[in-house]
Write a protein that holds these residues in place. Structure first.
Motif, PDB file in Angstrom:
ATOM      1  N   ASP A   1     -34.506  11.655 -31.989  1.00  0.00           N
ATOM      2  CA  ASP A   1     -35.930  11.318 -31.974  1.00  0.00           C
ATOM      3  C   ASP A   1     -36.196  10.019 -32.716  1.00  0.00           C
ATOM      4  OD1 ASP A   1     -36.295  13.620 -30.584  1.00  0.00           O
ATOM      5  OD2 ASP A   1     -37.421  14.690 -32.138  1.00  0.00           O
ATOM      6  N   LEU A   2     -35.439   9.756 -33.789  1.00  0.00           N
ATOM      7  CA  LEU A   2     -35.654   8.543 -34.577  1.00  0.00           C
ATOM      8  C   LEU A   2     -35.304   7.295 -33.768  1.00  0.00           C
ATOM      9  CD1 LEU A   2     -36.327   7.236 -37.327  1.00  0.00           C
ATOM     10  CD2 LEU A   2     -33.901   7.480 -37.931  1.00  0.00           C
ATOM     11  N   ARG A   3     -34.167   7.314 -33.093  1.00  0.00           N
ATOM     12  CA  ARG A   3     -33.703   6.146 -32.334  1.00  0.00           C
ATOM     13  C   ARG A   3     -34.191   6.133 -30.891  1.00  0.00           C
ATOM     14  NH1 ARG A   3     -33.044   3.325 -36.640  1.00  0.00           N
ATOM     15  NH2 ARG A   3     -31.282   3.940 -37.961  1.00  0.00           N
ATOM     16  N   GLN A   4     -34.761   7.264 -30.438  1.00  0.00           N
ATOM     17  CA  GLN A   4     -35.251   7.383 -29.067  1.00  0.00           C
ATOM     18  C   GLN A   4     -34.175   7.013 -28.041  1.00  0.00           C
ATOM     19  OE1 GLN A   4     -38.402   8.530 -27.700  1.00  0.00           O
ATOM     20  NE2 GLN A   4     -38.170   9.461 -29.728  1.00  0.00           N
ATOM     21  N   ASP A   5     -32.989   7.536 -28.298  1.00  0.00           N
ATOM     22  CA  ASP A   5     -31.870   7.267 -27.397  1.00  0.00           C
ATOM     23  C   ASP A   5     -30.778   8.298 -27.673  1.00  0.00           C
ATOM     24  OD1 ASP A   5     -30.365   6.086 -25.455  1.00  0.00           O
ATOM     25  OD2 ASP A   5     -30.029   4.200 -26.532  1.00  0.00           O
ATOM     26  N   ILE A   6     -29.795   8.341 -26.788  1.00  0.00           N
ATOM     27  CA  ILE A   6     -28.659   9.237 -26.991  1.00  0.00           C
ATOM     28  C   ILE A   6     -27.777   8.672 -28.105  1.00  0.00           C
ATOM     29  CG2 ILE A   6     -26.548  10.177 -25.959  1.00  0.00           C
ATOM     30  CD1 ILE A   6     -27.976  10.350 -23.312  1.00  0.00           C
ATOM     31  N   ARG A   7     -27.423   9.527 -29.051  1.00  0.00           N
ATOM     32  CA  ARG A   7     -26.575   9.140 -30.160  1.00  0.00           C
ATOM     33  C   ARG A   7     -25.460  10.168 -30.350  1.00  0.00           C
ATOM     34  NH1 ARG A   7     -28.571   4.863 -29.665  1.00  0.00           N
ATOM     35  NH2 ARG A   7     -29.578   3.542 -31.262  1.00  0.00           N
ATOM     36  N   HIS A   8     -24.413   9.749 -31.063  1.00  0.00           N
ATOM     37  CA  HIS A   8     -23.268  10.613 -31.339  1.00  0.00           C
ATOM     38  C   HIS A   8     -23.218  10.887 -32.839  1.00  0.00           C
ATOM     39  CE1 HIS A   8     -21.159   8.715 -27.588  1.00  0.00           C
ATOM     40  NE2 HIS A   8     -22.302   9.310 -27.303  1.00  0.00           N
ATOM     41  N   PHE A   9     -23.008  12.161 -33.221  1.00  0.00           N
ATOM     42  CA  PHE A   9     -22.976  12.546 -34.626  1.00  0.00           C
ATOM     43  C   PHE A   9     -21.727  13.383 -34.888  1.00  0.00           C
ATOM     44  CE2 PHE A   9     -27.399  12.221 -33.287  1.00  0.00           C
ATOM     45  CZ  PHE A   9     -27.932  11.354 -34.233  1.00  0.00           C
ATOM     46  N   ARG A  10     -20.888  12.922 -35.805  1.00  0.00           N
ATOM     47  CA  ARG A  10     -19.684  13.661 -36.156  1.00  0.00           C
ATOM     48  C   ARG A  10     -20.059  14.845 -37.051  1.00  0.00           C
ATOM     49  NH1 ARG A  10     -14.590  10.644 -38.874  1.00  0.00           N
ATOM     50  NH2 ARG A  10     -14.833   9.394 -36.977  1.00  0.00           N
ATOM     51  N   LEU A  11     -19.652  16.045 -36.679  1.00  0.00           N
ATOM     52  CA  LEU A  11     -20.032  17.236 -37.438  1.00  0.00           C
ATOM     53  C   LEU A  11     -19.519  17.195 -38.868  1.00  0.00           C
ATOM     54  CD1 LEU A  11     -20.900  18.265 -34.627  1.00  0.00           C
ATOM     55  CD2 LEU A  11     -19.923  20.478 -35.221  1.00  0.00           C
ATOM     56  N   SER A  12     -18.362  16.581 -39.084  1.00  0.00           N
ATOM     57  CA  SER A  12     -17.783  16.546 -40.429  1.00  0.00           C
ATOM     58  C   SER A  12     -18.597  15.670 -41.371  1.00  0.00           C
ATOM     59  CB  SER A  12     -16.339  16.043 -40.367  1.00  0.00           C
ATOM     60  OG  SER A  12     -16.282  14.722 -39.851  1.00  0.00           O
ATOM     61  N   ARG A  13     -19.487  14.815 -40.839  1.00  0.00           N
ATOM     62  CA  ARG A  13     -20.331  13.968 -41.673  1.00  0.00           C
ATOM     63  C   ARG A  13     -21.702  14.582 -41.922  1.00  0.00           C
ATOM     64  NH1 ARG A  13     -19.008   8.234 -38.754  1.00  0.00           N
ATOM     65  NH2 ARG A  13     -16.898   7.954 -39.577  1.00  0.00           N
ATOM     66  N   MET A  14     -21.947  15.757 -41.376  1.00  0.00           N
ATOM     67  CA  MET A  14     -23.223  16.423 -41.591  1.00  0.00           C
ATOM     68  C   MET A  14     -23.185  17.178 -42.912  1.00  0.00           C
ATOM     69  SD  MET A  14     -24.090  17.918 -37.810  1.00  0.00           S
ATOM     70  CE  MET A  14     -24.133  16.832 -36.364  1.00  0.00           C
ATOM     71  N   THR A  15     -24.256  17.053 -43.695  1.00  0.00           N
ATOM     72  CA  THR A  15     -24.365  17.803 -44.941  1.00  0.00           C
ATOM     73  C   THR A  15     -25.362  18.949 -44.814  1.00  0.00           C
ATOM     74  OG1 THR A  15     -26.032  16.227 -45.736  1.00  0.00           O
ATOM     75  CG2 THR A  15     -23.733  15.808 -46.334  1.00  0.00           C
ATOM     76  N   GLU A  16     -26.082  18.987 -43.701  1.00  0.00           N
ATOM     77  CA  GLU A  16     -27.007  20.088 -43.431  1.00  0.00           C
ATOM     78  C   GLU A  16     -27.277  20.136 -41.940  1.00  0.00           C
ATOM     79  OE1 GLU A  16     -31.524  21.634 -44.695  1.00  0.00           O
ATOM     80  OE2 GLU A  16     -30.851  19.590 -45.147  1.00  0.00           O
TER      81      GLU A  16
END
Length: 315
Positions: free
Chosen positions: A195-210
């Motif tokens: 929603d912030l970038r208004q585009d498809i993004r990739h997020f590595r699960l190991s970098r998530m803290t919550e």
């Protein structure tokens, strides 16, 4: 476990273990001995050749196999190693399913094939590119994300970026409509609309803290198919590195994703890299030590020099 599943499981256990007491089966399936007796009677009435030996237990008639599927040792190894991989890399729900599937596969194998497949498996081992197994927290996030995708529910994630934002902050909070999950070079990646970038993004699960599953729902874009999805290649920056020939293999292995071309010259091996930002290669270049030299861009040369000076001061 319902009656049908339990009765099938009893047949598989008898086929795998050869002989079992009613008491043992009752403990295994968490039910009463009387229920096991009723299941054995029902299976016998269906034509399953179950033999009972007083004081020993129940067994299947020799030569009877269910289901009538034949696997070679190599086919069995393929299936069993597949369950090993699922147990290592997916969340707890699928880990338990993988264990159950492995148990069933082993149960239906004739003894000779089962023994041969065990010998073959003992000569091979699954090792991941970056780590031996998916971490417990990452598995938990994986399970939540997987269910959110199926239920079409948004996620709120706290994310630790590899590179800092323009304000120097590496952490950010995002709301994401999750489209799918992909295992890339040993890391689980969440693919979704940010929603912030208004585009498809990739997020590595190991970098998530919550990671929190929200009550907000979303609609999957018409025609979106993760199997056909290809992210845009936005690696528009070039980096040129000269390396000693003995380092060429190591650099090729560790920086394959960024490598665009390799040239063998009289003064060394020249690597042409394509990146989003030159600093993506900073830690790799530092790990290669004095056997490499950044030729371009000048900004990265300066950054390497700064880091080298920090290291020199510490030692």
């Amino acid at each position: 476990m319902n009656k049908t599943d339990r009765q099938l499981a009893i047949m598989l256990e008898l086929q795998r273990s050869k002989i079992l007491r009613a008491e043992d089966m009752a403990a295994l399936f968490e039910t009463s001995v009387r229920t096991i007796y009723r299941d054995i009677q029902a299976l016998s009435e269906m034509g399953i050749p179950i033999l009972g030996a007083p004081g020993q237990g129940y067994s299947l008639m020799e030569g009877y196999f269910l289901p009538p599927i034949g696997f070679s040792a190599e086919e069995a190894v393929t299936l069993l190693m597949g369950t090993d991989f699922i147990e290592q890399r997916l969340d707890g729900d699928y880990g338990n399913i993988a264990k159950a599937a492995r148990h069933k596969i082993e149960a239906i194998l004739p003894e000779a094939v089962r023994g041969e497949s065990m010998r073959v498996r003992e000569t091979m081992r699954l090792l991941q590119a970056s780590e031996s197994v998916t971490g417990l927290r990452e598995k938990d996030y994986l399970g939540q994300a997987r269910r959110a995708i199926l239920e079409r529910r948004k996620l709120r994630i706290s994310y630790q970026k590899n590179m800092p934002e323009t304000d120097g902050n590496r952490k950010s909070m995002r709301e994401v409509a999750p489209y799918g999950l992909s295992l890339v070079e040993g890391y689980w990646i969440l693919i979704g609309h940010c929603d912030l970038r208004q585009d498809i993004r990739h997020f590595r699960l190991s970098r998530m803290t919550e990671l929190v599953v929200l009550d907000k729902h979303f609609a999957m874009p018409h025609g979106f198919n993760l199997s056909h999805y290809r992210p845009p290649d936005d690696r528009n920056e070039r980096v040129l590195v000269r390396a000693n020939p003995e380092m060429a293999d190591k650099i090729s292995e560790t920086a394959n994703f960024y490598t665009e071309a390799v040239e063998e010259r009289t003064d060394g091996v020249w690597f042409h890299f394509r990146v989003r930002t030159p600093e993506e290669l900073l830690h790799l270049i530092l790990s290669w030590g004095g056997d490499v030299e950044v030729l371009e861009p000048e900004s990265l040369r300066c950054r390497i020099r700064e880091e080298a000076e920090k290291i020199f001061k510490r030692y």
